[in-house]
Write an enzyme that holds these catalytic residues in place. Structure first.
Site, short mmCIF file in Angstrom:
data_model
loop_
_atom_site.label_atom_id
_atom_site.label_comp_id
_atom_site.label_asym_id
_atom_site.label_seq_id
_atom_site.Cartn_x
_atom_site.Cartn_y
_atom_site.Cartn_z
N ARG A 155 0.66 -1.31 0.07
CA ARG A 155 -0.63 -0.13 -0.21
C ARG A 155 0.79 1.31 0.04
NH1 ARG A 155 -2.05 -3.90 3.97
NH2 ARG A 155 -3.97 -4.00 3.41
N ILE A 156 2.24 1.08 1.10
CA ILE A 156 2.32 2.82 0.87
C ILE A 156 3.65 3.21 -0.38
CG2 ILE A 156 4.31 3.76 1.96
CD1 ILE A 156 3.77 2.39 5.05
N ASP A 175 8.63 -7.03 -5.52
CA ASP A 175 7.98 -8.18 -5.18
C ASP A 175 7.54 -9.37 -5.92
OD1 ASP A 175 5.92 -8.45 -3.23
OD2 ASP A 175 4.85 -6.77 -2.93
N ARG A 236 10.95 -0.85 8.49
CA ARG A 236 11.78 -1.50 9.98
C ARG A 236 13.53 -1.64 9.78
NH1 ARG A 236 7.56 -0.34 11.41
NH2 ARG A 236 6.05 -1.63 12.51
N ASP A 260 13.79 6.74 9.46
CA ASP A 260 12.87 6.54 9.57
C ASP A 260 13.03 5.57 10.90
OD1 ASP A 260 11.15 8.29 11.06
OD2 ASP A 260 9.44 6.53 10.33
N GLU A 265 15.62 0.79 18.23
CA GLU A 265 14.64 2.12 18.90
C GLU A 265 14.67 2.47 20.25
OE1 GLU A 265 11.15 2.11 15.99
OE2 GLU A 265 12.56 1.99 14.50
N HIS A 284 11.54 7.16 14.17
CA HIS A 284 10.18 6.19 13.97
C HIS A 284 8.91 6.99 13.82
CE1 HIS A 284 8.78 1.95 13.50
NE2 HIS A 284 7.57 2.74 13.01
P1 NAD Z 1 1.98 -3.38 2.61
O1 NAD Z 1 1.65 -4.84 4.10
O2 NAD Z 1 0.57 -3.32 2.58
O3 NAD Z 1 2.11 -4.43 1.41
C1 NAD Z 1 4.11 -5.61 2.48
C2 NAD Z 1 4.16 -5.57 0.76
O4 NAD Z 1 5.39 -6.48 1.04
C3 NAD Z 1 3.46 -6.50 0.61
O5 NAD Z 1 2.74 -6.32 -1.29
C4 NAD Z 1 3.98 -8.40 0.08
O6 NAD Z 1 3.89 -8.91 -1.37
C5 NAD Z 1 5.79 -7.82 0.49
N1 NAD Z 1 6.27 -8.08 0.86
C6 NAD Z 1 6.61 -9.17 1.54
N2 NAD Z 1 8.17 -9.78 2.01
C7 NAD Z 1 8.73 -9.57 0.70
C8 NAD Z 1 9.67 -9.44 0.42
N3 NAD Z 1 11.00 -10.23 1.13
N4 NAD Z 1 10.58 -9.20 -0.43
C9 NAD Z 1 9.80 -7.65 -1.27
N5 NAD Z 1 8.48 -7.84 -1.42
C10 NAD Z 1 7.81 -8.76 0.04
O7 NAD Z 1 2.46 -2.74 3.89
P2 NAD Z 1 2.67 -1.26 2.96
O8 NAD Z 1 1.33 -0.69 4.06
O9 NAD Z 1 2.89 -0.87 1.94
O10 NAD Z 1 3.60 -0.77 4.48
C11 NAD Z 1 5.16 -1.68 4.43
C12 NAD Z 1 5.99 -1.61 6.07
O11 NAD Z 1 5.86 -0.12 6.22
C13 NAD Z 1 5.16 -2.36 7.15
O12 NAD Z 1 5.75 -3.30 6.88
C14 NAD Z 1 5.37 -0.89 7.92
O13 NAD Z 1 6.89 -2.24 9.05
C15 NAD Z 1 6.28 -0.06 7.51
N6 NAD Z 1 5.38 1.49 8.10
C16 NAD Z 1 6.21 1.61 9.13
C17 NAD Z 1 5.27 3.10 9.34
C18 NAD Z 1 6.31 4.64 10.51
O14 NAD Z 1 5.89 4.88 10.98
N7 NAD Z 1 7.85 4.57 9.58
C19 NAD Z 1 4.07 3.23 9.64
C20 NAD Z 1 3.10 2.09 8.67
C21 NAD Z 1 4.26 0.91 8.39
#
Ligand code: NAD
Length: 331
Positions: A155-156, A175, A236, A260, A265, A284
């Site tokens: 999503r992000i 991905d 992460r 970030d 942490e 973070h």
């Molecule tokens: P999401 O669940 O929508 O997408 C995760 C994607 O990673 C999926 O498309 C999946 O197919 C892919 N994936 C899984 N294993 C993989 C691998 N080995 N190699 C490549 N791709 C792989 O997640 P999102 O909403 O896009 O969020 C991404 C990350 O951002 C989260 O995992 C979370 O830890 C992090 N996050 C951080 C903050 C922050 O404040 N810094 C906030 C929200 C989320």
């Protein structure tokens, strides 16, 4: 009479009123705690029917010592604080909040990418030191036409890709769980991880932390990157081998980094990362806005309380748990 206690294992928020309102609507009582370790959780949350968890480790031992536990709601997208396998085996539903901060994190990702690409840390440091000379930032290349590589295409990063259009950068992604056609619909080319690392000028990491993705970016991956490349991580900290990253930055094998998240942490006072030029570290904070925080707290409490009350919920991440527990569909 209360239907049971929902504990907040730990929290950094100024108020838990949104959570209290949501759990009380369904007849539960909210009990705030500040646990750091699994033993804290076992001692403090003994009679919990559900937990709302920020950072406290929800391990197999925790689940085996909390006999009434039905649900764990994690404040955030990542569920790496919870042992998912143990949860499923113990019939505990684990929920996340997948959709509260994509806009914030994609904006923060861009802030880090742009700040490093424009070498703002180097420029700002010298102005702070009383100097006034743009040449300390040399060389900077034009952003238009550069390649942005997204590691993970959930999503992000999809929002990052959308925003990248405004800067006329070419977007590629790695991905293994996304189809080529799905990515192409968004104008993004799917490539292998090695191809991405070798081609991209800007690299941004967005994969979840699992056993398989720990140190996904280590010595070999850093060696593949262009010496002019910039690496951003808003996902992460443990996805990147920090020692190897520091070495690459200090040896001039990487032009900059925006982080970030860090392996430990809060970042240790003596961390090698502090003081390396053209590195920006934020605590973070990518997820945060007033609106996102409110949404996170409300959704986490509401969804977790619903599951504790016996209703199914799309935010459950350990899908196999449905074979262990009986959940009703909410009408
Ligand atoms: P999401 O669940 O929508 O997408 C995760 C994607 O990673 C999926 O498309 C999946 O197919 C892919 N994936 C899984 N294993 C993989 C691998 N080995 N190699 C490549 N791709 C792989 O997640 P999102 O909403 O896009 O969020 C991404 C990350 O951002 C989260 O995992 C979370 O830890 C992090 N996050 C951080 C903050 C922050 O404040 N810094 C906030 C929200 C989320």
């Amino acid at each position: 009479m209360s239907r049971g206690k929902i504990y907040v294992t730990d929290y950094e928020y100024a108020t838990l009123e949104p959570e209290r309102m949501e759990v009380e609507k369904l007849g539960f009582e909210l009990v705030p705690k500040q646990c750091r370790t699994e033993d804290d959780v076992i001692r403090e949350c003994k009679d919990a029917v559900a937990l709302l968890d920020q950072y406290a480790p929800i391990t197999r031992k925790v689940m085996e010592h909390l006999p009434n536990l039905r649900a764990v709601g994690r404040y955030g997208v990542g569920v790496n604080t919870v042992d998912l396998e143990a949860a499923t085996e113990n019939g505990v539903c684990v929920l996340n909040v997948p959709d509260y901060c994509q806009d914030e994190v994609s904006n923060h990702t861009f802030s880090l990418l742009l700040a490093c690409a424009r070498k703002l840390p180097v420029l700002f440091d010298q102005v702070q030191a009383g100097e006034w000379d743009y040449k300390v930032s040399k060389p900077i290349s034009r952003l238009r036409g550069q390649t942005l590589g997204l590691v993970g295409f959930g999503r992000i990063p999809r929002m990052v890709a959308e925003k990248a259009k405004a800067f006329s950068v070419h977007v590629i992604a790695y991905d293994p769980y996304v189809s080529r056609a799905e990515a192409e619909l968004l104008g993004v080319q799917l490539v292998s991880l090695d191809a991405l690392l070798e081609t991209a000028d800007l690299i941004s990491i967005h994969v979840p932390l699992t056993k398989d993705t720990h140190h996904l970016i280590s010595v070999d991956q850093l060696k593949r990157m262009k010496p002019t490349a910039i690496l951003v991580n808003t996902s992460r900290g443990q996805l990147v081998d920090e020692k190897a990253l520091c070495r690459a930055l200090k040896d001039g094998r990487l032009a900059g980094a925006g982080l970030d998240v860090t392996e430990c942490e809060p970042l240790e006072a003596g961390s090698e990362l502090r003081g390396i030029p053209n590195v920006i570290i934020t605590p973070h904070a990518a997820w945060y806005s007033e609106e996102a925080e409110r949404e996170l707290k409300t959704k986490n409490a509401r969804n977790t309380a619903e599951v504790a009350a016996g209703f199914d919920n799309p935010a459950i991440v350990n899908h196999a748990v449905r074979g262990k527990v009986c959940l009703q569909i909410r009408s």
